[in-house]
Write an enzyme that holds these catalytic residues in place. Structure first.
Site, PDB file in Angstrom:
ATOM      1  N   ASP A  61       0.878  -1.162   0.000  1.00 25.47           N
ATOM      2  CA  ASP A  61       0.000   0.000   0.000  1.00 25.47           C
ATOM      3  C   ASP A  61       0.915   1.212   0.000  1.00 25.47           C
ATOM      4  O   ASP A  61       1.613   1.483   0.983  1.00 25.47           O
ATOM      5  CB  ASP A  61      -0.878  -0.030   1.249  1.00 25.47           C
ATOM      6  CG  ASP A  61      -1.775   1.190   1.375  1.00 25.47           C
ATOM      7  OD1 ASP A  61      -1.664   2.123   0.550  1.00 25.47           O
ATOM      8  OD2 ASP A  61      -2.585   1.232   2.331  1.00 25.47           O
ATOM      9  N   VAL A  62       0.935   1.965  -1.086  1.00 22.08           N
ATOM     10  CA  VAL A  62       1.881   3.079  -1.206  1.00 22.08           C
ATOM     11  C   VAL A  62       1.535   4.249  -0.293  1.00 22.08           C
ATOM     12  O   VAL A  62       2.319   5.200  -0.184  1.00 22.08           O
ATOM     13  CB  VAL A  62       2.015   3.568  -2.670  1.00 22.08           C
ATOM     14  CG1 VAL A  62       2.563   2.464  -3.561  1.00 22.08           C
ATOM     15  CG2 VAL A  62       0.697   4.111  -3.200  1.00 22.08           C
ATOM     16  N   TYR A 146      -7.818  12.526 -10.379  1.00 22.59           N
ATOM     17  CA  TYR A 146      -6.849  11.803 -11.203  1.00 22.59           C
ATOM     18  C   TYR A 146      -6.061  12.773 -12.075  1.00 22.59           C
ATOM     19  O   TYR A 146      -4.827  12.734 -12.126  1.00 22.59           O
ATOM     20  CB  TYR A 146      -7.579  10.780 -12.073  1.00 22.59           C
ATOM     21  CG  TYR A 146      -6.664   9.897 -12.892  1.00 22.59           C
ATOM     22  CD1 TYR A 146      -5.999   8.823 -12.317  1.00 22.59           C
ATOM     23  CD2 TYR A 146      -6.479  10.128 -14.257  1.00 22.59           C
ATOM     24  CE1 TYR A 146      -5.166   8.002 -13.056  1.00 22.59           C
ATOM     25  CE2 TYR A 146      -5.651   9.322 -15.008  1.00 22.59           C
ATOM     26  CZ  TYR A 146      -5.002   8.260 -14.408  1.00 22.59           C
ATOM     27  OH  TYR A 146      -4.170   7.454 -15.155  1.00 22.59           O
ATOM     28  N   LYS A 150      -2.034  13.521 -11.643  1.00 17.84           N
ATOM     29  CA  LYS A 150      -1.107  13.179 -12.719  1.00 17.84           C
ATOM     30  C   LYS A 150      -0.382  14.405 -13.262  1.00 17.84           C
ATOM     31  O   LYS A 150       0.781  14.303 -13.694  1.00 17.84           O
ATOM     32  CB  LYS A 150      -1.853  12.444 -13.832  1.00 17.84           C
ATOM     33  CG  LYS A 150      -2.312  11.041 -13.444  1.00 17.84           C
ATOM     34  CD  LYS A 150      -1.144  10.129 -13.085  1.00 17.84           C
ATOM     35  CE  LYS A 150      -1.587   8.689 -12.890  1.00 17.84           C
ATOM     36  NZ  LYS A 150      -0.456   7.784 -12.628  1.00 17.84           N
ATOM     37  N   THR A 181      -7.306  -0.932 -20.326  1.00 23.55           N
ATOM     38  CA  THR A 181      -6.892  -1.554 -19.072  1.00 23.55           C
ATOM     39  C   THR A 181      -8.122  -1.777 -18.202  1.00 23.55           C
ATOM     40  O   THR A 181      -9.216  -1.283 -18.499  1.00 23.55           O
ATOM     41  CB  THR A 181      -5.906  -0.663 -18.291  1.00 23.55           C
ATOM     42  OG1 THR A 181      -6.587   0.536 -17.893  1.00 23.55           O
ATOM     43  CG2 THR A 181      -4.695  -0.306 -19.132  1.00 23.55           C
TER      44      THR A 181
END
Length: 241
Positions: A61-62, A146, A150, A181
């Site tokens: 888990d980052v 998101y 990014k 994906t």
């Protein structure tokens, strides 16, 4: 498979965020096919079945700084770090709590991993490659967290490239466009959206995860020895229209 001809024999590569079929897994397979010793991570207890026997796997888990540091301590040597852990949820990211979660994973998680492995990369004169997104440069009304995270990953890439050049670490990013994906599955349920992407993209299609692997291997290779701070779009031409 579209792959840069590069020798990675004897090199150790860690791909963060490669437990599901997608960009991370495609990158990991490409490095392994080029001779590297590859470890992958994911938040899930196990990777995709097709990769379970192929790679060393570490659940990670980052957002857990202690877990990131523990993984670093367990890997004293590293030549290439690929930061690809990210989440998004189309249409749900206006909620402040979820917005913060996306940023913590996508941006701060990238920084946690980069900092934890800086000593190993400095020792190896290695390469850090972040996975950004085309949404870094476009408004994303259904994915605001998101897109913001990014965009920040691209800025972080440029800043670390300058800060860590004295260590001999090259820091670059790949900027994918619309890729098929698991993460993009929800958006691909919208037939109009899919058709609009195809119509705008000069190459006339969505990308495949393997389309991202070649540029990543290039950036990690000696062919890119004079490149740092670069953020390379891999989007079929979508961003130039």
């Amino acid at each position: 498979m579209h792959q840069v001809s590069a020798a990675f024999e004897g090199q150790r590569v860690l791909v963060i965020g490669a437990s599901r079929a997608g960009i991370g897994a495609a990158i990991a397979r490409a490095f392994q096919d080029a001779g590297a010793e590859v470890t992958i991570t994911g938040v899930e207890a196990a990777p995709a079945p097709e990769d379970a026997a192929r790679f060393a796997y570490r659940q990670l888990d980052v957002t857990d700084g202690a877990a990131v540091e523990a993984l670093s301590a367990a890997m004293p040597r590293l030549d290439v770090l690929v930061n690809g852990a990210a989440i998004t949820a189309r249409g749900e990211e206006m909620a402040p709590e979820f917005f913060s979660k996306v940023v913590d994973i996508n941006l701060t998680g990238t920084m946690r991993c980069a900092l934890a492995f800086r000593p190993q990369l400095a020792e190896a004169k290695g390469s850090l490659i972040n996975i950004a997104s085309m949404y870094a440069g476009f408004g994303s009304p259904k994915n605001p967290a998101y897109g913001a995270s990014k965009a920040a990953v691209q800025q972080l890439t440029k800043s670390l490239a300058i800060a860590w050049a004295e260590d001999g670490i090259r820091v670059n990013a790949v900027v994918p466009g619309f890729i098929v994906t698991a993460q993009s599955a929800r958006s691909r349920e919208d037939a109009t959206h899919v058709a609009n992407v195809n119509a705008r993209t000069p190459l006339g299609r969505w990308g495949q995860p393997e389309d991202i692997a070649g540029p990543v291997l290039f950036l990690a290779s000696e062919a890119a020895a004079f490149m740092t701070g670069a953020c390379i779009p891999v989007d079929g031409g979508y961003s130039v229209v």
